[in-house]
Design a protein around this motif. Sequence first.
Motif, PDB file in Angstrom:
ATOM      1  N   GLY C  82       0.890  -1.084   0.117  1.00 59.73           N
ATOM      2  CA  GLY C  82      -0.122   0.113  -0.083  1.00 59.73           C
ATOM      3  C   GLY C  82       0.874   1.285   0.046  1.00 59.73           C
ATOM      4  N   ALA C  83       2.286   1.133  -0.043  1.00 59.67           N
ATOM      5  CA  ALA C  83       2.982   2.311   0.007  1.00 59.67           C
ATOM      6  C   ALA C  83       3.139   3.069  -1.596  1.00 59.67           C
ATOM      7  CB  ALA C  83       4.376   1.965   0.525  1.00 59.67           C
ATOM      8  N   PRO C  84       3.020   4.485  -1.594  1.00 60.53           N
ATOM      9  CA  PRO C  84       3.189   4.853  -2.876  1.00 60.53           C
ATOM     10  C   PRO C  84       4.418   4.644  -3.440  1.00 60.53           C
ATOM     11  CG  PRO C  84       3.117   6.537  -1.058  1.00 60.53           C
ATOM     12  CD  PRO C  84       3.026   5.235  -0.355  1.00 60.53           C
ATOM     13  N   LEU C  85       4.382   4.361  -4.783  1.00 57.09           N
ATOM     14  CA  LEU C  85       5.504   4.046  -5.975  1.00 57.09           C
ATOM     15  C   LEU C  85       5.681   5.235  -6.660  1.00 57.09           C
ATOM     16  CD1 LEU C  85       5.367   0.212  -6.858  1.00 57.09           C
ATOM     17  CD2 LEU C  85       6.979   1.397  -5.333  1.00 57.09           C
ATOM     18  N   ALA C  86       6.976   5.337  -6.917  1.00 62.87           N
ATOM     19  CA  ALA C  86       7.261   6.357  -8.111  1.00 62.87           C
ATOM     20  C   ALA C  86       8.617   5.922  -8.672  1.00 62.87           C
ATOM     21  CB  ALA C  86       7.206   7.886  -7.457  1.00 62.87           C
ATOM     22  N   GLU C  87       8.767   6.596  -9.755  1.00 60.43           N
ATOM     23  CA  GLU C  87      10.066   6.438 -10.615  1.00 60.43           C
ATOM     24  C   GLU C  87      11.185   6.828  -9.875  1.00 60.43           C
ATOM     25  OE1 GLU C  87       9.745   7.714 -14.611  1.00 60.43           O
ATOM     26  OE2 GLU C  87       8.085   6.376 -14.873  1.00 60.43           O
ATOM     27  N   GLY C  88      12.098   5.928  -9.757  1.00 58.72           N
ATOM     28  CA  GLY C  88      13.131   6.287  -8.821  1.00 58.72           C
ATOM     29  C   GLY C  88      13.283   5.334  -7.443  1.00 58.72           C
ATOM     30  N   ASP C  89      11.993   4.954  -7.114  1.00 59.48           N
ATOM     31  CA  ASP C  89      12.400   4.356  -5.643  1.00 59.48           C
ATOM     32  C   ASP C  89      12.996   2.847  -6.024  1.00 59.48           C
ATOM     33  OD1 ASP C  89      10.169   6.133  -4.669  1.00 59.48           O
ATOM     34  OD2 ASP C  89       8.795   4.865  -4.932  1.00 59.48           O
ATOM     35  N   ILE C 148       5.624  -6.283  -5.954  1.00 55.02           N
ATOM     36  CA  ILE C 148       6.624  -5.335  -5.781  1.00 55.02           C
ATOM     37  C   ILE C 148       6.711  -4.609  -4.332  1.00 55.02           C
ATOM     38  CG2 ILE C 148       7.536  -3.087  -6.492  1.00 55.02           C
ATOM     39  CD1 ILE C 148       6.497  -3.557  -9.140  1.00 55.02           C
ATOM     40  N   PHE C 149       8.062  -4.610  -3.498  1.00 45.66           N
ATOM     41  CA  PHE C 149       8.021  -3.729  -2.185  1.00 45.66           C
ATOM     42  C   PHE C 149       9.139  -2.771  -2.205  1.00 45.66           C
ATOM     43  CE2 PHE C 149       6.808  -8.146  -2.036  1.00 45.66           C
ATOM     44  CZ  PHE C 149       5.918  -8.287  -0.886  1.00 45.66           C
ATOM     45  N   LYS C 150       8.670  -1.507  -1.882  1.00 45.34           N
ATOM     46  CA  LYS C 150       9.600  -0.282  -1.886  1.00 45.34           C
ATOM     47  C   LYS C 150      10.319  -0.663  -0.628  1.00 45.34           C
ATOM     48  CE  LYS C 150       8.633   4.626  -1.334  1.00 45.34           C
ATOM     49  NZ  LYS C 150       7.412   5.477  -1.402  1.00 45.34           N
ATOM     50  N   LEU C 151      11.771  -0.169  -0.957  1.00 46.99           N
ATOM     51  CA  LEU C 151      12.491  -0.576   0.110  1.00 46.99           C
ATOM     52  C   LEU C 151      12.958   0.979   0.858  1.00 46.99           C
ATOM     53  CD1 LEU C 151      14.984  -2.946  -1.556  1.00 46.99           C
ATOM     54  CD2 LEU C 151      13.277  -3.466   0.221  1.00 46.99           C
ATOM     55  N   GLU C 152      12.672   1.106   1.991  1.00 41.75           N
ATOM     56  CA  GLU C 152      13.110   2.278   2.803  1.00 41.75           C
ATOM     57  C   GLU C 152      13.817   1.869   4.090  1.00 41.75           C
ATOM     58  OE1 GLU C 152       9.986   5.833   1.618  1.00 41.75           O
ATOM     59  OE2 GLU C 152       8.918   3.904   2.773  1.00 41.75           O
ATOM     60  N   ASP C 153      14.935   2.495   4.405  1.00 41.64           N
ATOM     61  CA  ASP C 153      15.512   1.847   5.632  1.00 41.64           C
ATOM     62  C   ASP C 153      16.019   0.598   5.700  1.00 41.64           C
ATOM     63  OD1 ASP C 153      14.942   4.780   6.409  1.00 41.64           O
ATOM     64  OD2 ASP C 153      12.807   3.787   7.243  1.00 41.64           O
ATOM     65  N   VAL C 154      16.233   0.194   4.519  1.00 36.72           N
ATOM     66  CA  VAL C 154      16.691  -1.161   4.435  1.00 36.72           C
ATOM     67  C   VAL C 154      17.782  -1.264   3.013  1.00 36.72           C
ATOM     68  CG1 VAL C 154      16.289  -3.730   4.237  1.00 36.72           C
ATOM     69  CG2 VAL C 154      14.526  -2.134   4.901  1.00 36.72           C
ATOM     70  N   SER C 155      19.025  -1.785   3.378  1.00 35.62           N
ATOM     71  CA  SER C 155      20.142  -1.658   2.252  1.00 35.62           C
ATOM     72  C   SER C 155      19.919  -2.852   1.491  1.00 35.62           C
ATOM     73  CB  SER C 155      21.334  -1.590   3.067  1.00 35.62           C
ATOM     74  OG  SER C 155      21.558  -2.879   3.633  1.00 35.62           O
ATOM     75  N   PRO C 156      20.380  -2.631   0.148  1.00 42.08           N
ATOM     76  CA  PRO C 156      20.541  -3.681  -0.707  1.00 42.08           C
ATOM     77  C   PRO C 156      20.997  -4.764  -0.268  1.00 42.08           C
ATOM     78  CG  PRO C 156      20.672  -1.677  -1.918  1.00 42.08           C
ATOM     79  CD  PRO C 156      20.734  -1.565  -0.459  1.00 42.08           C
ATOM     80  N   GLU C 157      22.147  -4.626   0.480  1.00 42.71           N
ATOM     81  CA  GLU C 157      23.048  -5.710   1.011  1.00 42.71           C
ATOM     82  C   GLU C 157      22.289  -6.659   2.193  1.00 42.71           C
ATOM     83  OE1 GLU C 157      24.058  -2.555   0.548  1.00 42.71           O
ATOM     84  OE2 GLU C 157      25.731  -2.758  -0.538  1.00 42.71           O
ATOM     85  N   ALA C 158      21.409  -5.764   2.766  1.00 42.30           N
ATOM     86  CA  ALA C 158      20.668  -6.677   3.824  1.00 42.30           C
ATOM     87  C   ALA C 158      19.572  -7.729   3.251  1.00 42.30           C
ATOM     88  CB  ALA C 158      19.937  -5.651   4.847  1.00 42.30           C
ATOM     89  N   VAL C 159      19.007  -7.027   2.134  1.00 42.88           N
ATOM     90  CA  VAL C 159      17.900  -7.643   1.315  1.00 42.88           C
ATOM     91  C   VAL C 159      18.506  -8.821   0.805  1.00 42.88           C
ATOM     92  CG1 VAL C 159      16.292  -7.729  -0.689  1.00 42.88           C
ATOM     93  CG2 VAL C 159      16.367  -5.641   0.998  1.00 42.88           C
ATOM     94  N   LEU C 160      19.733  -8.536   0.034  1.00 42.00           N
ATOM     95  CA  LEU C 160      20.244  -9.636  -0.750  1.00 42.00           C
ATOM     96  C   LEU C 160      21.070 -10.661   0.211  1.00 42.00           C
ATOM     97  CD1 LEU C 160      21.159  -7.972  -4.078  1.00 42.00           C
ATOM     98  CD2 LEU C 160      19.341  -9.451  -3.430  1.00 42.00           C
ATOM     99  N   GLY C 161      21.694 -10.147   1.243  1.00 43.57           N
ATOM    100  CA  GLY C 161      22.003 -11.113   2.337  1.00 43.57           C
ATOM    101  C   GLY C 161      21.167 -12.087   2.816  1.00 43.57           C
ATOM    102  N   ALA C 162      19.982 -11.764   2.941  1.00 48.46           N
ATOM    103  CA  ALA C 162      18.941 -12.434   3.419  1.00 48.46           C
ATOM    104  C   ALA C 162      18.481 -12.996   2.310  1.00 48.46           C
ATOM    105  CB  ALA C 162      17.943 -11.569   3.990  1.00 48.46           C
TER     106      ALA C 162
END
Lengths: 365, 365, 365, 365
Positions: C82-89, C148-162
């Motif tokens: 439900g979080a708003p999505l925009a280009e660049g997110d 699709i999930f918007k990522l805020e306050d989570v690093s790509p490294e954390a997401v891919l490490g998991a």
Amino acid sequence: MQTAKAAVMPDFHQPLEVRSYPLPDEIEAGAALVRVEMAGICGTDVHLWKGQLPIPRPIILGHETVGLIARLGEGVERDWTGAPLAEGDRVTWSAGRLCGLCYNCSVLRQPTRCLNRSAYGISFASDEPPHFSGGYAEYIYLRPGTAIFKLEDVSPEAVLGAGCALVTAIHGLERMQVGWGDKVVVQGSGPVGLAALAVAKSSGASETTVIGGPAERLELAREFGAEHTINIDEVPEPAARLNQVMRLTGGRGADAVIECVGIPTAVAEGLEMCRDGGKYLVLGHYGDAGTTPLNPHVITRKQLTVYGSWASEPRHMAAAIDFLRKQGERFPFDRLISHRFPLDQAFEALQTTARWSSSKSVIVP
Amino acid sequence: MQTAKAAVMPDFHQPLEVRSYPLPDEIEAGAALVRVEMAGICGTDVHLWKGQLPIPRPIILGHETVGLIARLGEGVERDWTGAPLAEGDRVTWSAGRLCGLCYNCSVLRQPTRCLNRSAYGISFASDEPPHFSGGYAEYIYLRPGTAIFKLEDVSPEAVLGAGCALVTAIHGLERMQVGWGDKVVVQGSGPVGLAALAVAKSSGASETTVIGGPAERLELAREFGAEHTINIDEVPEPAARLNQVMRLTGGRGADAVIECVGIPTAVAEGLEMCRDGGKYLVLGHYGDAGTTPLNPHVITRKQLTVYGSWASEPRHMAAAIDFLRKQGERFPFDRLISHRFPLDQAFEALQTTARWSSSKSVIVP
Amino acid sequence: MQTAKAAVMPDFHQPLEVRSYPLPDEIEAGAALVRVEMAGICGTDVHLWKGQLPIPRPIILGHETVGLIARLGEGVERDWTGAPLAEGDRVTWSAGRLCGLCYNCSVLRQPTRCLNRSAYGISFASDEPPHFSGGYAEYIYLRPGTAIFKLEDVSPEAVLGAGCALVTAIHGLERMQVGWGDKVVVQGSGPVGLAALAVAKSSGASETTVIGGPAERLELAREFGAEHTINIDEVPEPAARLNQVMRLTGGRGADAVIECVGIPTAVAEGLEMCRDGGKYLVLGHYGDAGTTPLNPHVITRKQLTVYGSWASEPRHMAAAIDFLRKQGERFPFDRLISHRFPLDQAFEALQTTARWSSSKSVIVP
Amino acid sequence: MQTAKAAVMPDFHQPLEVRSYPLPDEIEAGAALVRVEMAGICGTDVHLWKGQLPIPRPIILGHETVGLIARLGEGVERDWTGAPLAEGDRVTWSAGRLCGLCYNCSVLRQPTRCLNRSAYGISFASDEPPHFSGGYAEYIYLRPGTAIFKLEDVSPEAVLGAGCALVTAIHGLERMQVGWGDKVVVQGSGPVGLAALAVAKSSGASETTVIGGPAERLELAREFGAEHTINIDEVPEPAARLNQVMRLTGGRGADAVIECVGIPTAVAEGLEMCRDGGKYLVLGHYGDAGTTPLNPHVITRKQLTVYGSWASEPRHMAAAIDFLRKQGERFPFDRLISHRFPLDQAFEALQTTARWSSSKSVIVP
């Protein structure tokens, strides 16, 4: 352009009237046009007529329907269980349509609370195409995504005698599992009560007590296998009813109690009928009937688990049809149908149900 | 014959008074005599003093106790978890004794409702031997079959700060499992509320909101990890509190709500805070506080499951001690202890609890 | 016509090679084009390269991906929560797409076994438009219906490490609930083992033992909170490992054992580690690694419950992201990432994972 | 001093012989002396005779027994369900005695694994008083704490035809609940298979298939309500049996499969018969019959849940008797009894069972 007739409710509290609408020229891919054979009048229809839910008007009521496929849209080759579908087949369908992908469907897994839910006989105004979206009509147009079920070896009378009561009960007893060997009390002997009794009996309930009335309904409950019945006309005092239940359960209370009444006071009464560690299912409160004084200490001290269940999903309809086919002799739901009306007497049919003077009325267009 | 002192409640509503009783000459096989180090004052003791349960009098109150083993009866070689026991060991025990074999224990598997249940500080008159059956005393005599737990690496303050609130919460959250990732609301910030918070947090609750007061309690809740708190003094309107919860849960309601208040109106308020398909635990209603208006339709429409849980079993005490040992830093229950009284001020201690002017009072005989 | 590069696997057992494909001119309603920031190499990719599943070729592998939205199709205004999505997110997504309406989704409620399932990096050949359907590329085209999930306050490294290990573990531990206070054994210290450890710890496991290797992985396990580790290089005998587990669990066995190894013999070994009435989760056998001798009597005599769980649903991804955001410090998944490769070294990245010489490799196009 | 006769097994593999022992002069408080009317020969007795469990010798076998109360010890006024007991009453009892208070009983809640468990016909040597602790005798002495059940409106033939198979099945299907509407496969048509069929049918199974033999047993299965049977003599190939099950379940597999065979290979075969998300119960492996090749990937990919269940608790006996009383016509267990032997032919009775040439043999002393 071909037209067909429907019994339309112009507005709340107004008599139904027969109107003609054009049938769709074209059937969308995934859709189907069905010739209505028989449509059930549900107690909920009476509540809708009274304006207890904010539905569009004018509307064609009717969410329990059996019909014959008149035309099939492209791609509709099988019913929801995989059986091949052809024009002329007898079918019924799940009145509620769900999306399967919204938050409530896919995260919370509460599809009856689908955020995109719509239901035949409830959600669609009849003055807009495709017009035919309720059961009180000669035809009904089933939109893409409707869960259609081919009927074989099951009579329309059985399907409509069971109506939405049976799928409601199947769903409810999926949430509050009746254990094998449980002693079960059913509060209420209307369609939901009888359906709950049938599902409880066939789930392994070792002994069942139905509380309700009038006598004919309790007689039917006994035919459905209830070992005991308590007639509320004869035992009008809640304390006396509780006493009877305690006596029938060795002084311990029932393992499971199922509320199928829709009257709030029944809930406080029923909680007292549960044994320590017992289960209670609030099944009769589809509509909002207000508050009742209730003591939360009973839930704590008895360590109860109380379940709520609302409406049903397509898979419950699949299970219901299978059940009617296999156990129709043990649970003769077709015998609930007491009154038949032609389409132009649809309003009388509704009024008969409103006066609770019928077991179950149907419209035969 | 050796004697020891105890704070005795002669009758309901009467001041406690210190009396002397003879200590038992002999310890039965399976029993133990314990020198009390510290005894907790529970809110339930206040209810007992007011006569809200039909207990024998005179009586030594106190069902939360830590002590040192003075003498062991024959055959008591290990505590309930299998650890070796010797005189001098620090111990606590499960106040409720259960038989394991009655209908409620072995068929219904509801041992807290054991038909042969008795509890220290609640079930035994003090004018009959062995006299010492409550915590407000210099000694307590533990009958055969008591679930004793040796305390190592756990302070008496932690055990009594957690008191019977923690075992109550552990039991309750065993029945209503908090799911991993659940958003949880706790109604109440007393000992049970804080204990429920600790168990919910450590069960994987992803976000917790505690509703209660006063401010110091909510501060403690935040130290225990509550992400949000709602002060009922600042938000006295139920509708406003519901709004806040809805805002904190994306408009959907909480996955699980835990009632730890003991006031019936909290239950109706809390049910509204649940999401569709959510869970509600009635945990604060150990005692009977009467009825409240409640709408059963909410349970049906939201498809809620409502759980009750009463008191606790010995295995919950085992789990509580293990939890305090391992997670005592994350959840500093010892900090709840705010007042200490000598044995001859036991009545003052009780009155302090009755005025709710302490977090937790203890007697140090 | 704009083009972009991708690392393509022409066929099984063949080196990946960088190819260019045209980017789509138009983004369908409901779809999105994403610029890949980072793509994870999963152990499953190695199995796919070896031909252990019948996937189309040529193919762009990669089912763990983080990127920035380049272009959004009509109607894509919010992410799956439900979080708003925009280009660049910055976003990630659930690799597996499910329909929500098939028999397996809606009747059996096993959406990971969706009859219409397809998965990025697994199901789509790269020589057909829209070409970009795997993570090893500069861009990826997300079809309508992707969660699709918007990522805020989570690093790509954390997401891919998991990576897909965490969602797999979340799903598995939803099926086999770790009880609050359970003693848990995790077999395996790879990504799935560490993820299962993190979920078990945060679900209330009171004591955890990780069996695996090499030493660095077990060191990481201890940082994730494992109380005990058993290094299979130091304790190569199954009987000796069983002895250690028995010693650590008071001779009773673990309440729950989680298999995260993928080697069939581990299952027979792990079943012996369960206590009477314990639970076992077969989580590491996504792929078919053949049979192992197993004694069914163990399951009966110990009254075990054994669970299987396969892949994950979008809701598990939502939970994973929330978990990484809130508990990223307690469980530093970002630290699993040990190697980074540019896109044109994708094959080296795959080979590094194939040699198990990395904790976790990623491609940074 | 009065004496009575018993068929004694002097040692493993030796013929049973009739010996006389003195009857107890005095009946302890809580105990009872029972005159045996009929004793069942269980397949487990054959395994015991072969030395597959380390039991004491000499011993009186027999753990399925019906008798008349000859003398009652002080305090035995009611049976385990609360019904009044008097000399002359017909009774049966739970062969396994449990304590209700040990770690396995009260913490793990696995009473069949009670640490203080003992069982008539299994645990007591006959050369020590009170000598009479097995069913193959004129009398049996029931120690204090035995769960005794008064039999009214149930024949000894029904109780022994059901034997320990029915309580085993009731326990097993309590762990792996058969859902209402489930399609169920039962592997095995011996006493446990037929009992599992009866419980599954009465739990709401919508369609059942029994795999076994010989033909007479399958005929009995059909009388118990099995819709389909597969004769392993006619379909000896596992792949062909799997094909049949798939065909009978719409290609999806069964919702629940129950193993009642005791042969390890049946487990691997049965797991393949489950649908995605299905359930499997390992019920036939009370004894250790060794290992079998099994593929853990099947459990993962299909997301199965596999249950084990061992022996039974007294409450299952209570449920069994109630079931036989209420549903004895639907499930005529008394018809399983095919052979009767006097006490001095006890060894022939055992040999008949060993040759699997009887449905069920009983001793009538």
